[in-house]
Structures are given as structure tokens and as C-alpha cells.
Design an enzyme around this catalytic site. Structure first.
Site, mmCIF file in Angstrom:
data_model
loop_
_atom_site.group_PDB
_atom_site.id
_atom_site.type_symbol
_atom_site.label_atom_id
_atom_site.label_comp_id
_atom_site.label_asym_id
_atom_site.label_seq_id
_atom_site.Cartn_x
_atom_site.Cartn_y
_atom_site.Cartn_z
ATOM 1 N N HIS A 1 -8.140 -9.780 -21.470
ATOM 2 C CA HIS A 1 -9.046 -9.853 -20.314
ATOM 3 C C HIS A 1 -9.587 -11.270 -20.126
ATOM 4 O O HIS A 1 -10.658 -11.447 -19.554
ATOM 5 C CB HIS A 1 -10.238 -8.912 -20.493
ATOM 6 C CG HIS A 1 -9.912 -7.455 -20.439
ATOM 7 N ND1 HIS A 1 -9.211 -6.815 -21.429
ATOM 8 C CD2 HIS A 1 -10.189 -6.507 -19.505
ATOM 9 C CE1 HIS A 1 -9.073 -5.535 -21.116
ATOM 10 N NE2 HIS A 1 -9.654 -5.325 -19.948
ATOM 11 N N GLU B 1 -1.627 -1.190 -10.583
ATOM 12 C CA GLU B 1 -1.504 -2.577 -10.098
ATOM 13 C C GLU B 1 -0.174 -2.836 -9.393
ATOM 14 O O GLU B 1 -0.123 -3.509 -8.365
ATOM 15 C CB GLU B 1 -1.693 -3.574 -11.244
ATOM 16 C CG GLU B 1 -3.132 -3.702 -11.736
ATOM 17 C CD GLU B 1 -3.523 -2.628 -12.732
ATOM 18 O OE1 GLU B 1 -2.654 -1.821 -13.134
ATOM 19 O OE2 GLU B 1 -4.710 -2.589 -13.122
#
Lengths: 342, 362
Positions: free
Chosen positions: B164, B95
């Protein structure tokens, strides 16, 4: 190209190194006298790396730089008065007083910016390389960083992206032996940082970072490889910073003898000896590239450029708080660094 | 139900958002034009990316599994087959590297769209988001721009638990230099994304996982929804409910139920947190005298605290008939068990109860 044989190249290299040194000596002095604000990171002793590397680049090529980035800016062709004005918090500075020493960029010369975050420029360089590739360009991106960056996650992620996509990036590590106070001997479990390149499937080489010719040779090879589609490379240049990490450094982590031993390997003095033939044990077979007076001319030119930059910058208006918030967001249709798109 | 005359209803039409419940389109004779085409929110995002990539060679999408896989939530779908692997580019799980590469590509002339699989993973990339993308234009005195879009799904409701399921909009909205977008309808998912791609600044687009399959009318043309216009989803006289993300449809459902109880609730959707159109909110609160601010994110330090402050700092303060109230997620990480997960964030019943209480008590 042999920097020590061609008078034009030799003068350029020497003048660049002297300009970096005189610039940094001047800001060090102004800071000590209370004329300069904030902090800064000096690269005195490391001038051969940006000089040798940037002389391997062409117009339009990009660099990303670091917190210790004055040398990169100067070697890439930045205007000294705009650099000095930035350090003196002037409206005419490269960043209009918003960035200071750690954020100087010169988009016009392909300098995408110094960076206050260690390894921050590494994935950015990969992205600039990706843009070049996607735009069908032929530019190369040189990403400068220090030894400390090589242990940052951003470094690994950025180098890996450049490697898997064969991007035209040359990663140039200025290994000056310390990440602030942490020595490379304590921070790494490899003999050379260049070994890390193997983990990404790209060439890695270690060179004498105090020799602009050595740096130039390996960076030239890497730039050619990148430009011809051969992908990225990693160059580790061994060098040393004479000054502390920043203005707060008391040099508690290294010895006076160690600093002195590196000062004796002054890259500028060594290059002057090489270009005037003074370093040769026997009479050179070819005439030296530069005479003593040529060398003196380079020194004077560098000194005068820095003096002129100080004069111009000092006379410029201070950065104006009335416009402080006007560059937080770019207005619609703002020009972008890459010029016209697509 | 009475309607307020001074709320910014013009924004609704101008922005081409879904019609409010019970709007004129619902009845009467069929006009001579085709039914508005319906897409899911997810399809609308994909269509925006496809139209932007078709119109501008410098726009491209990259991220984890956006290629053949079609994206973790299927948003990129078939784009790789339409635009190829160069422009719909799979990345390693990196990321920080991906967002950094977007910054560099933006600096060097491209308009990248980065997809981060879950907005929670932006924590991995935060240096490049907050220290690089957000600040480069300013730090360089305006000499360079970072045109890039970071799309990421946020929110709870899928049983994916604490790493998440977060709603992190306040993190991004706190950083000068970033723009922050939270579409709640399919039309906005497309129109706001197109505006984000056009924008010369880094724009964080927080999509909501529970909205991906929701359908709504979406213009076929690449109609932009400007950043910085609060949508009035429903007009009302008694209380102004301000909601973001998945809380917008919940607030609309709550407003329906409140109406049967004789409470007239306006529902406003800021759509973009930066830039924020607070005027439309302030105008509505001045008219209703009550504000209920609903967010999925935890209460402390949430974006609705900012909206509350804007209201009480405004002339609407003098028109308030009740304390400005927030209805927020609990100050807990999102849990796994479905009954716990539901308890952690506002539900329709909670909105009905809180809004009703505000109106009846004050």
C-alpha cells in the site's frame, strides 16, 4: 426473424458466412505462400455465430471482438478491402498497419475492436454499455469471446459489472472446445459454460453455434432484453474451429476423427440445405427461401468480394515508417467513437 | 543567492503554481485583491472533478467507495451528494473490471475518471491499463481514442507497508500511449487534473497520500495546468535538484537549509513524466553544472534514471561539473516499522547532505 424463410435474410446470412470463409481461406493461402506476415487466428467452421448474432443488431450497436475476429468484423459490416489491406501491412488498412489481424476495429460500424488479450474486450463491453446507459442511448453491446475467456478474471469482473448495473450487453461465447490446446472438458468443472451466468444473476443459454438461426434467435431475445432495460445475458454457442489455434498449431491435442466429425457439421452446408429445402425429409409446406442458383449467386458474390479486396489491397501503398509514431497519442480535440458528447 | 537567468521561470507564472519561498507575495503592502484562497491538495482534486463534471455531462467518477464513504482518503467527499450515484458511482472491488469499463466508456463517448484506492492495486488492472488503454489508439491506427483518467494515491509514510506504499510511476511512464502526472502542490493537483480530464488519451494521475492534507493557494476558476511543463519551484546557481511527488516539498525544505550553508539550489518539479519537459531541466543543469535527482521510488529502473540520461545526452553534458547523481528509495519493498520506512526513502537530511556533497566535492 426466420432466416431460412425470408429470401433476403437467407441471402444475407449465406453471403456473410461465405464471405467470412472465403476471406479466411484466402488469407490462409496467402500466408502459406509467404505473401502475408505475422500470425492470424482463423474462425473457419465458426461462421454461424457472428452471422446469426450480428443480424440481431441494429445500426449503431457495438461489438467487442477477439483475436479470432475476422468473422465479427465482416458480419458487423466492415470493408473487406480495408481488412485485407491491414493484413497485408498497407497504409490503407483499418489500422494503417499498426494492428494487423488481431486489432482490427471499425468504429464506424460500431466494432470497438478485436483484442489480443483473452477476455480483454469483456470489461470494455461493460464500459461501452455503461456509456450507452449514461448517454441515454438505446444501443446494445455484443461482446464476443471464446471459451478460454470464461476462466479469465477480466471476464468475471466485466460480467459482474454489467449484471449489477443492468447494462445493455450480450455476452456471446464462441465455445469452440479449445483454449489453444486446453479442452473445455479439462478447463471447466461445469457441464455447460452457460451455467456460469447463474452466478451473476443473469440469463444464460446454450445453443448450437453451427446453426445461424439458433444463434440468431437467442441473441435476438437477449438484445431485446438489453435494449428494453432488462440487463445483460450470456449466450454460449457450441461450435468448432477447423483450423489450428494459430499458424504454429500442429493439432497434437485433438484427433483427425474429431476434426472430421465437425467438418461434417459444416454450418454453411447445413444452412444451404435448410434454405433450399434439401434438408427436409418430406416436401416442404412452404416453398424454399432460396433456389440452387440463388445459393450459387451468394457463393460467387462472396468469392468476388474477397478477390476484389485482395486486388484493391495489394495495389495500396505499404504502411509508411515515416509516420510510425504519429498515432501513439491522440491530439487534443481528437474525435471520439461515441460521436458528439452529452 | 544568485539566480540563473535561463531557467524556464515563465512556466511558474503561466502554470499558476505556488509561489516559491521568499517570493514577492510574502511582504509589502497588501494589494487590493483578496488573499489567494487556500485549499488542501485533496480539496483541490475534488474541486477539479466537480468543476469538470459541472462543465461536461460526459465526465463521471467511479471506483471503490467513492460514493457515500467519500473515498478511502476522503478525496471524493461529498461529490455523490452533489452529482448523484450515477455520476459518482461505487464499484465492487474489481480493479481490472473498473479500468476495463473506463476504457469501454471512453471508447463509447464518455470521459471517465477512475479512482483506484491505492496505486499498488493498479497491478490488478494492469492489462487494461498497459495492453488496452495505452495501445488502442495506436493499434487502431488512430481510429479511436480512449479519453480516461486513472487517479491513484501512491507513496510511503503512512505505515501501510509494502502493498500500500509504492511509487510506481516508472511502470506507467515506460508504456507509450499513457500520460503520467505527479502533482506536488494543491494548485497543480487541480490544474493538472483538469488538463488530464480534457485530454483525449489515458492519463495516470499519481497523487501522494502525504500531500492530501497539505494546503496551498488554488485558483477558484478551472485553471488548467498544461501537461508537459516542468515547474521551477526555486531558482539556484550551484545545483539543480529535480524531484517528484512528496520529494518536491522535501527538496524545497532542503534548499532552504542549504541556502543557510551558502549553497544555492534550484528545485525543479517535472509534474508530468509523460509528456516530459526535459528542456527546462537541461537548461537549469547547464546553468548550475550539477544535478541531483530525487525520487521516492527504488533506484533501479526508476524515472530519475531517464532524467539522468536526458541530461547526459544533452548539451548540458559539456557544462557538468559533477557526476549526475540520484537520491532514491532503497531497492527494498516499503517496510512497516516507522524507523525502517523512513530509512527506505529519501528524507530532507539526505537531500541536504547529498546536494552539499555534490557542490563541495566538485
Amino acid at each position: 426473424m426466420t432466416l431460412t424463410a425470408d429470401p433476403g435474410l437467407a441471402k444475407h446470412a449465406l453471403t456473410t458466412m461465405w464471405t467470412i470463409r472465403r476471406f479466411e481461406e484466402a488469407v490462409d493461402d496467402m500466408f502459406a505462400r509467404g505473401l502475408m506476415h505475422g500470425t492470424m487466428h482463423l474462425s473457419i467452421g465458426q461462421e454461424a455465430v457472428p452471422t446469426g448474432a450480428c443480424m440481431a443488431l441494429s445500426e449503431g450497436d457495438y461489438i467487442t471482438s477477439t483475436h479470432r475476429g475476422h468473422g465479427h468484423c465482416i458480419a458487423k459490416g466492415a470493408k473487406l478491402d480495408a481488412m485485407m489491406a491491414e493484413l497485408l501491412a498497407k497504409e490503407t488498412g483499418y489500422c494503417r498497419g499498426r494492428g494487423g489481424s488481431m486489432h482490427i476495429a471499425d468504429v464506424a460500424t460500431g466494432n470497438l475492436g478485436a483484442n489480443g488479450i483473452v477476455a480483454g474486450g469483456v470489461p470494455i463491453a461493460a464500459g461501452a454499455g455503461l456509456a450507452v446507459r449514461m448517454r441515454g442511448g438505446s444501443q446494445v453491446v455484443v461482446s464476443f469471446f471464446g471459451d478460454g475467456a470464461v476462466n479469465e478474471g477480466a471476464w468475471h469482473e466485466g460480467v459482474n459489472l454489467a449484471a449489477i448495473w443492468d447494462l445493455p450487453v450480450v455476452f456471446v461465447c464462441e465455445n469452440n472446445r479449445y483454449g489453444m490446446s486446453m479442452s473445455v472438458d479439462r478447463a471447466f468443472n461445469v457441464d455447460t459454460l452457460a451455467e456460469r451466468a447463474r452466478g451473476y444473476g443473469i440469463p444464460g443459454v446454450t445453443v448450437d453455434g453451427n446453426d445461424p438461426q439458433a444463434v440468431h434467435d437467442v441473441v435476438t431475445d437477449a438484445v431485446q432484453r438489453a435494449r428494453s432495460g432488462g440487463g445483460p445475458s450470456f449466450v454460449e454457442a457450441l461450435t468448432y474451429r477447423w483450423k489450428g489455434h494459430s499458424k504454429s498449431d500442429k493439432n497434437l491435442y485433438r484427433t483427425r476423427e474429431e476434426i472430421e466429425s465437425w467438418r461434417e457439421r459444416d454450418p454453411i452446408a447445413a444452412f444451404e440445405s435448410a434454405v433450399t429445402g434439401a434438408a427436409a425429409a418430406t416436401a416442404p409446406s412452404v416453398p424454399p427461401a432460396l433456389s440452387e442458383s440463388d445459393v450459387e449467386e451468394c457463393r460467387i458474390l462472396a468469392r468476388d468480394r474477397v478477390r476484389e479486396a485482395i486486388r484493391t489491397a495489394s495495389a495500396a501503398p505499404d504502411a509508411d515508417a515515416a509516420t510510425l509514431t504519429d498515432a501513439v497519442y491522440a491530439p487534443a480535440g481528437a474525435p471520439i467513437a461515441g460521436g458528439t458528447r452529452g | 543567492m544568485t539566480t540563473t537567468s535561463d531557467v524556464g521561470t515563465g512556466a511558474v507564472t503561466a502554470a499558476g503554481t505556488e509561489p516559491v519561498t521568499g517570493g514577492a507575495a510574502a511582504g509589502g503592502t497588501a494589494p487590493a485583491v483578496a488573499e489567494p484562497r487556500t485549499l488542501t491538495y485533496s480539496e483541490a482534486v475534488r474541486e477539479a472533478m466537480a468543476q469538470a463534471m459541472t462543465a461536461d455531462e460526459s465526465v463521471f467518477l467511479f471506483g471503490e467507495d467513492v460514493g457515500t464513504y467519500g473515498g478511502a482518503f476522503g478525496v471524493s467527499g461529498d461529490l455523490v451528494h452533489r452529482f448523484g450515484t450515477e455520476r459518482v458511482r461505487d464499484t465492487p472491488i474489481s480493479e481490472l473490471g473498473i479500468v476495463g469499463a473506463a476504457v469501454g466508456a471512453g471508447l463509447a463517448g464518455m470521459r471517465p475518471i477512475v479512482e483506484i484506492q491505492f496505486s499498488d492495486f493498479t497491478a490488478q488492472a494492469m492489462d487494461q491499463i498497459a495492453n488496452q488503454a495505452a495501445k488502442i489508439h495506436f493499434m487502431l491506427g488512430g481510429a479511436a481514442t480512449v479519453p480516461m483518467v486513472l487517479r491513484a494515491p501512491g507513496g510511503s509514510g503512512t505505515g501501510a507497508a509494502a502493498q500500500h506504499s509504492q511509487s510506481l510511476e516508472a511502470w506507467f511512464a515506460h508504456v507509450p500511449g499513457l500520460k503520467v502526472v505527479m502533482p506536488s502542490t494543491a494548485a497543480d493537483a487541480k490544474g493538472l487534473l483538469l488538463s488530464a480530464i480534457d485530454d483525449p488519451n489515458p492519463v495516470i494521475v499519481l497523487e501522494h497520500k502525504l500531500l492530501y492534507k497539505q494546503s496551498g493557494p488554488v485558483p477558484e476558476d478551472p485553471v488548467r495546468v498544461p501537461l508537459g511543463e516542468t515547474a521551477v519551484r526555486r531558482t539556484g546557481a550551484d545545483v539543480t535538484i529535480v524531484a517528484t511527488g512528496v520529494m518536491v516539498p522535501r527538496a524545497l525544505e532542503a534548499a532552504e537549509r542549504l541556502a543557510t550553508d551558502g549553497v544555492s539550489a534550484a528545485v525543479l518539479d517535472p509534474r508530468t513524466l509523460r509528456p516530459l519537459d526535459d528542456q527546462t531541466i537541461v537548461d537549469s543543469v547547464a546553468a548550475t553544472g550539477r544535478a541531483l535527482l530525487v525520487q521516492e521510488a527504488p533506484r533501479t529502473g526508476g524515472f530519475m534514471s531517464e532524467i539522468a540520461a536526458r541530461i547526459v545526452e544533452s548539451p548540458a553534458f559539456g557544462r557538468l561539473q559533477a557526476p549526475v547523481s540520484r537520491l532514491c528509495g532503497l531497492d527494498v519493498p516499503i517496510p512497516y516499522a516507522p524507523q525502517l520506512e523512513q530509512a527506505a526513502v529519501p528524507q530532507v537530511d539526505d537531500i541536504v547532505a547529498k546536494a552539499g556533497e555534490l557542490v563541495r566535492r566538485w
